[in-house]
Write an enzyme that holds these catalytic residues in place. Structure first.
Site: not given
Length: 276
Positions: A120, A210, A229
């Site tokens: 993130n 991820k 992503d």
DNA sequence: AACCAGGGAAGAT
DNA sequence: ATCTTCCATGGT
């Protein structure tokens, strides 16, 4: 591809479409690099390589030529890979756009720490956090650069230290994962099947699906993973329509098998670069 | 299930 | 110019 190892500090590589410095360093797999006109440089753990692009060859000046020939995956035939995966128009467009991408054989520990930070997050910020960590407790290399810190050096940092480096809410994940890593042999994951290695990584705080896929691909050489992503989601929707992240990952690996990781890099780089 | 955490870039108004 | 969204994970 054609290359020659000239002693310990030099590799001379033939200029060919399947190796491009800017594409290989700029496709999001590695954070400690710099690019400039006609070349670039990359730091890996405690090694460094400088790339100089000449008329018909690329010189790689480094501290360990054998290490970097392997790091750059020079013994794998990427032309064959591109031929095999380019059945769909979207993939052939991407391979034609950046045929010079190679998947770097990065250090496992460095990828675990780096990709927890990447979660993130945006690439410039990831790079500056890693830079501050290296400056804080990485050994100074003969080149003057800081090496990526060892596990024991990193365990000496506090959660507040990681906060002050800008890691934000990932600081506690780093602190906890580093403590767990003292009792885990990451190199043992290489010999495990991908799914079993993934299970070990997913038990680390800050490592979700991820991030685990990125570590498996970039830090453990497992190419049968497809990190999904935000960019890959866009590509997937264009190709097949919408689906959950989990379904996208599963379908893409089913489609490309052992070549999934390569396809991911071609598609990711193409989508990102053409959306700028 | 839905929302927040820290931060900064990118998009929207 | 200012407001909102986005990003991948974990905890509530």
């Amino acid at each position: 591809m054609n290359y020659e190892i000239c002693g310990n500090n030099l590799i001379v590589a033939e200029k060919t479409r399947s190796f491009n410095v800017a594409q290989t360093l700029g496709c999001g797999q590695v954070f400690r690099y710099r690019l400039w006109q006609g070349g670039g440089e990359v730091l890996s753990l405690f090694h460094k390589a400088v790339f100089e692009e000449k008329q018909d060859e690329i010189k790689i000046i480094c501290d360990d030529a054998k290490y970097f020939a392997k790091y750059l995956d020079f013994d794998r035939n990427y032309d064959i890979i591109m031929e095999k995966v380019s059945d769909k128009a979207s993939v052939s467009t991407a391979t034609a756009f950046a045929p010079g991408i190679r998947i770097l054989a990065q250090d496992t520990f460095e990828t675990v720490v780096s990709f927890i930070i990447s979660a993130n997050n945006r690439i410039p910020r990831i790079q500056s956090i890693i830079e501050r960590i290296c400056a804080a407790c990485g050994e100074k290399m003969p080149s003057g650069d800081f090496a990526f810190p060892t596990l024991s050096a990193l365990t000496s940092l506090s959660e507040q230290d990681f906060q002050s480096f800008g890691a934000g809410y990932r600081a506690p994940y780093l602190k906890k994962t580093l403590a767990l890593l003292c009792n885990i042999d990451l190199s043992a994951l290489r010999s495990l099947p991908t799914e079993q290695a993934a299970d070990v990584l997913l038990a680390l705080p800050g490592v979700g699906p991820k991030v685990a896929d990125c570590i498996l691909l970039f830090g453990l050489g497992k190419t049968d993973v497809f990190p999904v992503d935000t960019w890959i989601k866009k590509v997937y929707r264009d190709m097949f329509g919408d689906a959950t992240t989990k379904a996208m990952r599963k379908n893409l690996v089913a489609e490309y098998g052992e070549l999934s990781g390569f396809v991911q890099q071609y598609l990711f780089y193409y989508k990102r670069e053409t959306n700028k």
